[in-house]
Scaffold this motif. Structure first.
Motif, PDB file in Angstrom:
ATOM      1  N   GLU A 153      -0.053  -9.927   3.103  1.00 46.86           N
ATOM      2  CA  GLU A 153       1.402  -9.895   3.269  1.00 46.86           C
ATOM      3  C   GLU A 153       1.955  -8.591   2.709  1.00 46.86           C
ATOM      4  O   GLU A 153       1.469  -8.070   1.714  1.00 46.86           O
ATOM      5  CB  GLU A 153       2.034 -11.093   2.558  1.00 46.86           C
ATOM      6  CG  GLU A 153       1.629 -12.440   3.138  1.00 46.86           C
ATOM      7  CD  GLU A 153       2.318 -13.593   2.449  1.00 46.86           C
ATOM      8  OE1 GLU A 153       3.054 -13.327   1.456  1.00 46.86           O
ATOM      9  OE2 GLU A 153       2.136 -14.748   2.875  1.00 46.86           O
ATOM     10  N   GLY A 154       2.983  -8.076   3.376  1.00 44.11           N
ATOM     11  CA  GLY A 154       3.574  -6.827   2.915  1.00 44.11           C
ATOM     12  C   GLY A 154       4.540  -6.273   3.928  1.00 44.11           C
ATOM     13  O   GLY A 154       5.040  -6.989   4.813  1.00 44.11           O
ATOM     14  N   ASN A 155       4.801  -4.981   3.828  1.00 48.02           N
ATOM     15  CA  ASN A 155       5.762  -4.310   4.704  1.00 48.02           C
ATOM     16  C   ASN A 155       5.061  -3.908   6.004  1.00 48.02           C
ATOM     17  O   ASN A 155       4.693  -2.752   6.224  1.00 48.02           O
ATOM     18  CB  ASN A 155       6.342  -3.079   3.991  1.00 48.02           C
ATOM     19  CG  ASN A 155       7.453  -2.427   4.786  1.00 48.02           C
ATOM     20  OD1 ASN A 155       8.050  -3.077   5.666  1.00 48.02           O
ATOM     21  ND2 ASN A 155       7.721  -1.166   4.515  1.00 48.02           N
ATOM     22  N   LEU A 157     -13.407  -6.816  -0.479  1.00 55.75           N
ATOM     23  CA  LEU A 157     -13.268  -5.402  -0.794  1.00 55.75           C
ATOM     24  C   LEU A 157     -12.239  -4.729   0.112  1.00 55.75           C
ATOM     25  O   LEU A 157     -11.372  -3.977  -0.354  1.00 55.75           O
ATOM     26  CB  LEU A 157     -14.616  -4.703  -0.656  1.00 55.75           C
ATOM     27  CG  LEU A 157     -14.591  -3.179  -0.769  1.00 55.75           C
ATOM     28  CD1 LEU A 157     -14.237  -2.761  -2.186  1.00 55.75           C
ATOM     29  CD2 LEU A 157     -15.923  -2.577  -0.357  1.00 55.75           C
ATOM     30  N   LEU A 158     -12.309  -5.010   1.408  1.00 54.06           N
ATOM     31  CA  LEU A 158     -11.346  -4.410   2.333  1.00 54.06           C
ATOM     32  C   LEU A 158      -9.930  -4.908   2.059  1.00 54.06           C
ATOM     33  O   LEU A 158      -8.962  -4.153   2.206  1.00 54.06           O
ATOM     34  CB  LEU A 158     -11.752  -4.728   3.773  1.00 54.06           C
ATOM     35  CG  LEU A 158     -13.051  -4.088   4.256  1.00 54.06           C
ATOM     36  CD1 LEU A 158     -13.362  -4.532   5.681  1.00 54.06           C
ATOM     37  CD2 LEU A 158     -12.974  -2.569   4.177  1.00 54.06           C
ATOM     38  N   LYS A 159      -9.811  -6.156   1.661  1.00 55.48           N
ATOM     39  CA  LYS A 159      -8.483  -6.677   1.305  1.00 55.48           C
ATOM     40  C   LYS A 159      -7.910  -5.910   0.118  1.00 55.48           C
ATOM     41  O   LYS A 159      -6.729  -5.530   0.118  1.00 55.48           O
ATOM     42  CB  LYS A 159      -8.576  -8.166   0.980  1.00 55.48           C
ATOM     43  CG  LYS A 159      -7.266  -8.780   0.536  1.00 55.48           C
ATOM     44  CD  LYS A 159      -7.425 -10.250   0.168  1.00 55.48           C
ATOM     45  CE  LYS A 159      -6.094 -10.833  -0.314  1.00 55.48           C
ATOM     46  NZ  LYS A 159      -6.235 -12.263  -0.699  1.00 55.48           N
ATOM     47  N   GLU A 160      -8.740  -5.660  -0.886  1.00 52.35           N
ATOM     48  CA  GLU A 160      -8.271  -4.928  -2.061  1.00 52.35           C
ATOM     49  C   GLU A 160      -7.888  -3.496  -1.703  1.00 52.35           C
ATOM     50  O   GLU A 160      -6.874  -2.972  -2.183  1.00 52.35           O
ATOM     51  CB  GLU A 160      -9.370  -4.934  -3.131  1.00 52.35           C
ATOM     52  CG  GLU A 160      -8.957  -4.318  -4.457  1.00 52.35           C
ATOM     53  CD  GLU A 160      -7.857  -5.107  -5.156  1.00 52.35           C
ATOM     54  OE1 GLU A 160      -7.112  -4.496  -5.954  1.00 52.35           O
ATOM     55  OE2 GLU A 160      -7.749  -6.314  -4.894  1.00 52.35           O
ATOM     56  N   LEU A 161      -8.689  -2.849  -0.847  1.00 53.93           N
ATOM     57  CA  LEU A 161      -8.371  -1.480  -0.437  1.00 53.93           C
ATOM     58  C   LEU A 161      -7.097  -1.421   0.410  1.00 53.93           C
ATOM     59  O   LEU A 161      -6.356  -0.440   0.350  1.00 53.93           O
ATOM     60  CB  LEU A 161      -9.543  -0.885   0.343  1.00 53.93           C
ATOM     61  CG  LEU A 161     -10.821  -0.626  -0.453  1.00 53.93           C
ATOM     62  CD1 LEU A 161     -11.934  -0.139   0.462  1.00 53.93           C
ATOM     63  CD2 LEU A 161     -10.560   0.380  -1.570  1.00 53.93           C
ATOM     64  N   GLU A 162      -6.852  -2.476   1.188  1.00 54.48           N
ATOM     65  CA  GLU A 162      -5.619  -2.521   1.973  1.00 54.48           C
ATOM     66  C   GLU A 162      -4.405  -2.731   1.075  1.00 54.48           C
ATOM     67  O   GLU A 162      -3.353  -2.114   1.271  1.00 54.48           O
ATOM     68  CB  GLU A 162      -5.710  -3.625   3.019  1.00 54.48           C
ATOM     69  CG  GLU A 162      -4.436  -3.868   3.815  1.00 54.48           C
ATOM     70  CD  GLU A 162      -3.999  -2.661   4.636  1.00 54.48           C
ATOM     71  OE1 GLU A 162      -2.787  -2.548   4.913  1.00 54.48           O
ATOM     72  OE2 GLU A 162      -4.862  -1.817   4.987  1.00 54.48           O
ATOM     73  N   ILE A 163      -4.541  -3.576   0.072  1.00 51.75           N
ATOM     74  CA  ILE A 163      -3.416  -3.844  -0.836  1.00 51.75           C
ATOM     75  C   ILE A 163      -3.085  -2.609  -1.664  1.00 51.75           C
ATOM     76  O   ILE A 163      -1.911  -2.270  -1.854  1.00 51.75           O
ATOM     77  CB  ILE A 163      -3.747  -5.047  -1.747  1.00 51.75           C
ATOM     78  CG1 ILE A 163      -3.817  -6.334  -0.911  1.00 51.75           C
ATOM     79  CG2 ILE A 163      -2.709  -5.193  -2.845  1.00 51.75           C
ATOM     80  CD1 ILE A 163      -4.258  -7.547  -1.705  1.00 51.75           C
ATOM     81  N   THR A 164      -4.124  -1.922  -2.144  1.00 49.79           N
ATOM     82  CA  THR A 164      -3.888  -0.778  -3.026  1.00 49.79           C
ATOM     83  C   THR A 164      -3.535   0.503  -2.287  1.00 49.79           C
ATOM     84  O   THR A 164      -2.849   1.364  -2.854  1.00 49.79           O
ATOM     85  CB  THR A 164      -5.135  -0.520  -3.894  1.00 49.79           C
ATOM     86  OG1 THR A 164      -6.271  -0.317  -3.044  1.00 49.79           O
ATOM     87  CG2 THR A 164      -5.403  -1.706  -4.807  1.00 49.79           C
TER      88      THR A 164
END
Length: 351
Positions: A135-137, A170-177
């Motif tokens: 979730e995000g912009n 890992l990809l989720k974390e890279l997408e969030i950050t």
């Protein structure tokens, strides 16, 4: 079925699927590039993806008028239909490729299936994936993607479960950050990672590489990844007091091998096994049952069961009942003593 030298199933392909805000489920990247079959055609510089039996159409795209009804072959405006009539004129899918159109509703599933390990069979392939929603912009306030691993249809992929989940997290974390997946500039490091995953895991069963994130909005210029395949073992069975452990390996050889360490060239005389395991294995003679082993070793029965479960988990023993109707029993030569010994005859009669 193709296997690596280490016994793990071979990865046939890896592809990255995501939910496009206008086009719906699409395949963004794949390794090899032609591994996934997606029927596409261009209309007004847009791509319309059709499916022979199931489809999720772009609801918002139809509502805001960005798609013409002719883009869907003049079908009615019910753009949320999940079951589509089969098209007899649709060309047959190459069996050597993954038919994305037939599994897209499972690759980009309902919200209840997100961050769950999913395995789906299609044609000659078995696809294992771990769908993620961030979730995000974003255009629809959520970014949905799924890194999928494809194997032969008859491959045992249990050992890849942790790897698929680890890559997804890992990809989720890279997408969030740092918006790695939603940023068009992230294609280069993603393709590099996917190629390395296929080649390294197939060749060596492990993968360690630095992701070059220079030029992206990442807090770090590089991110390290370490992945290793491990054999999958079934959970040990329930062990009862009347079960008899049967040796499948030579425990003496196993003890000597375990005494060899990276600091010792040859095995030492000191056995560094667990004390309970050492005592229990000494009493495993393919005859003694669990309760008898506990009595001989003076160890609690529950502790003996735990030790035997450990051995069963790694395939060192098999468990059989102390008595089975399929067994063939015969008297040993000592039974002849009853015919020669009068005292033994009297004792048996009195008993």
């Amino acid at each position: 079925m193709a296997f690596m030298h280490s016994g793990f199933p071979e990865i046939r392909a890896i592809f990255l699927a995501q939910f496009h805000p206008d086009l719906g489920p699409i395949v963004r990247l794949s390794v090899p590039e032609d591994a996934v079959d997606v029927e596409q055609r261009v209309y007004n510089d847009q791509v319309c993806i059709k499916n022979d039996d199931m489809r999720i159409s772009g609801l918002m795209a139809a509502l805001d008028g960005s798609f013409s009804p002719s883009c869907f072959d003049q079908e009615p405006a019910e753009v949320i239909e999940l079951i589509k009539r089969p098209e007899p004129d649709r060309p047959a899918v190459d069996s050597s490729k993954i038919d994305f159109n037939s599994i897209q509703t499972l690759i980009i599933p309902k919200l209840t299936l997100f961050e769950r390990l999913i395995t789906v069979n299609t044609g000659r392939h078995k696809v294992m994936c771990y769908p993620i929603a961030v979730e995000g912009n974003y255009p629809r306030n959520v970014f949905i993607f799924n890194m999928c691993f494809a194997f032969d249809i008859d491959a045992d992929t249990k050992c890849y479960g942790a790897v698929v989940k680890r890559v997804g997290c890992l990809l989720k974390e890279l997408e969030i950050t740092g918006n790695l997946l939603s940023d068009p500039e992230g294609t280069r490091p993603l393709v590099t990672m996917m190629r390395q995953l296929v080649s390294k895991l197939n060749a060596h069963g492990e993968y360690q590489i630095e992701l070059d994130l220079k030029g992206l909005s990442q807090p770090m210029a590089s991110t390290g990844i370490s992945i290793k395949l491990f054999p999958y073992y079934e959970n040990p069975k329930t062990i009862e007091p009347y079960h008899v452990p049967v040796k499948l390996v030579d425990f003496d050889i196993a003890k000597r091998k375990s005494a060899q360490t990276v600091y010792q060239e040859h095995a030492s005389n000191d056995i560094m096994w667990d004390l309970v395991l050492d005592k229990v294995t000494e009493c495993i003679d393919n005859i003694n049952h669990v309760r008898r082993i506990a009595q001989l070793t003076l160890i609690r029965e529950e502790t003996v069961v735990l030790a035997l479960k450990h051995l069963d988990y790694y395939g060192c023993i098999a468990l059989v009942d102390i008595f089975q109707f399929s067994n063939v029993y015969e008297g040993q030569y000592q039974v002849m003593d009853i015919f020669r010994n009068a005292w033994l005859q009297r004792e048996c009669h009195n008993y």
